[in-house]
Scaffold this active site. Sequence first.
Site, PDB file in Angstrom:
ATOM      1  CE  LYS A  61      -3.511  -6.854   2.089  1.00  9.30           C
ATOM      2  NZ  LYS A  61      -3.875  -5.567   1.500  1.00  9.30           N
ATOM      3  CG  ASP A  73      -3.760  -0.563   5.715  1.00  5.52           C
ATOM      4  OD1 ASP A  73      -2.733  -1.272   5.715  1.00  5.52           O
ATOM      5  OD2 ASP A  73      -4.296  -0.135   4.678  1.00  5.52           O
ATOM      6  CD  GLN A  76      -5.833  -3.924  -1.216  1.00  5.49           C
ATOM      7  OE1 GLN A  76      -5.840  -4.703  -0.278  1.00  5.49           O
ATOM      8  NE2 GLN A  76      -4.714  -3.397  -1.672  1.00  5.49           N
TER       9      GLN A  76
END
Length: 293
Positions: A51, A118, A95
């Site tokens: 990322k 997200d 994450q």
Amino acid sequence: MKLIEGKPIAEAVYRECLETFAMLKEAGHVPGLAVVLVGEDPASKAYVGSKERKCQELGMHSVKIEKPAETTQEELLAVIDELNADDSIHGILVQLPLPKHLNEDEVIMRIDPAKDVDGLHPVNIGKLAMDDPSGFAPCTPSGCQRMLIEMGIETSGKNVVIVGRSLLVGKSLALLMMGKGEGGNATVTVAHSRTRDLEALTRSADILVAAIGIPKFIGPDHVREGAVVIDVGINRIVDASAKNGSRLVGDVDFDAVAERCEAITPVPGGVGRMTIAMLMANTIRACRLRAGL
Ligand code: NAD
């Protein structure tokens, strides 16, 4: 059989990103993404690394915050509060999974929904359920949907069976595909670990999505001739013949299933590529929305 490769579709998403990015830059805005990693999980580290690299490639501002596995809930919430208040950051991604002692739901709920690229904050999941496009849809499901759209695969009125009910993938993809937008209007069934007679159910699918987390779980008996198969699974298995002793496989037994399919995604090189692309697209959109452009 058509192979649905992630790379060219992800590149189309990046081209759109760069166009919007150029417009934002001209107006004095640089999209910024913060990725928060807690602990030492090697797969999570690899995802965070890719990322960060993609942000740099696109010229975006990127911040990686690495915290030790023993970080407390309060310390992690303080990190989120700081990022929420930081004007150079438009997207925050924590994450997952977090170490077991941390409360993931509370952490996700702490993220400003306008920075939740997200798409897992209840506000964004709620908007998804309400067919309100002003929110952010989770990256992997929207990547799967984008692949179907780009491949010209009709979803309207089709029977879609999704195996897996996680919020991150299965449940959110179900909301997207039963929604009224492009790549939606499907009749969606979500199967999971308690589903009876899974094979009969999956054989009814025009489009079958596997998001299970079990290597090669979906075999030829699960797939009807001429179906489209989207394999979300990413599983590392031991392979003595591979360079580092292991390799990645999906939740679908690709070699056994591919010839039955009208189209199928490979692993690696399929859905995984789309997840990062949609994350970048969401972050650039978050910046654009904040800039009011
Ligand atoms: P998860 O463990 O949260 O959910 C797995 C789901 O599979 C559960 O809902 C469970 O009910 C279902 N399941 C388990 N055993 C089953 C069985 N025997 N029959 C039917 N259903 C069963 O996993 P997840 O986060 O949704 O991820 C699923 C897979 O997708 C994993 O391999 C993960 O690595 C991968 N993944 C890939 C990407 C990507 O970018 N391609 C992103 C996220 C997850």
